[in-house]
Design a protein around this motif. Structure first.
Motif: not given
Lengths: 142, 80
Positions: A40, A44-45, A48, A51, A55, A130, A134, A137, B59-60, B62-63, B66-67
């Motif tokens: 997990f 997530a990393i 990121i 994402v 950005l 994730i 993103f 959104l 980690v969550i 940071v995410i 961002t959202y």
């Protein structure tokens, strides 16, 4: 996006940051057995990193994987998890009974590769979920 | 004893940041305060001795920040 976030500082920082973020994500995935971390967190990393790319660089991002493609790849991750589980069921065990996986190795190695397989599945699923959220959104505002 | 004091102080800071984030009019400041809240949650998890949960929370945090910021850009409200 109409206005891209990028400026020359962000762009340069991005170039130096992204390789290390990706490398750290893979490290967390592969080393999750001995240290905090696992599928997990690694997903997530890695998410990121993607994402951040979206950005900073906006529409001309290198790692741009949008919408439905991301959801499809997340589904492939879930499939990988279930595949390892069902593979051990096909050779007569329970769901995710690693010692019955049909690969020519001893018990310990079977456990290691089985756990690595499901962790990779979780990692891919989390990462692309994730990314999909993103880009949902960000929307079609471009 | 000092461990308990540390956790108590961190909890008080968490309460202050969350209440501030609720009542601020500036949405960007509220988002950053929420990220601060998440950071102190990480410190509490570390003090309670569970680095795995702390890692996930970092980690969550940071995410989710961002959202929130991405959504704020779509609202076109910025700092009101």
């Amino acid at each position: 996006m109409k206005k891209v976030y990028g400026s020359i500082i962000l762009d340069t920082a991005f170039r130096y940051l992204i390789p290390f973020i990706l490398l750290y994500g893979v490290y967390v995935l592969l080393h999750g057995e001995y240290s905090p971390g696992g599928g997990f967190q690694a997903g997530a990393i890695l998410g990121i990193a993607f994402v951040l790319d979206g950005l900073v660089q906006g529409k001309k991002a290198i790692l741009r994987i949008t919408g439905e493609t991301a959801v499809i790849i997340a589904g492939i991750g879930t499939f990988l998890y279930c595949f390892v589980g069902i593979l051990s069921m096909l050779s007569g065990g329970n769901f995710l009974e690693y010692s019955l996986l049909p690969i020519p190795m001893n018990d310990v190695e079977k456990h290691v590769w089985g756990i690595l397989g499901i962790e990779t599945g979780v990692c891919i699923c989390v990462m692309f979920t994730i990314i999909a959220i993103f880009y949902a959104l960000v929307g079609k505002e471009e | 004893m000092s461990g308990l004091m540390l956790i108590a102080i961190l909890l008080v800071i968490m309460i202050i940041t969350s209440v501030l984030a609720l009542f601020l009019k500036d949405l960007l400041a509220a988002i950053i305060l929420f990220s601060v809240f998440s950071y102190f949650a990480v410190l509490i998890y570390l003090a309670l001795g569970s680095p795995d949960v702390a890692f996930t929370e970092a980690v969550i945090g940071v995410i989710s920040t961002t959202y929130f910021i991405t959504t704020l850009r779509k609202l076109k409200r910025g700092s009101s």
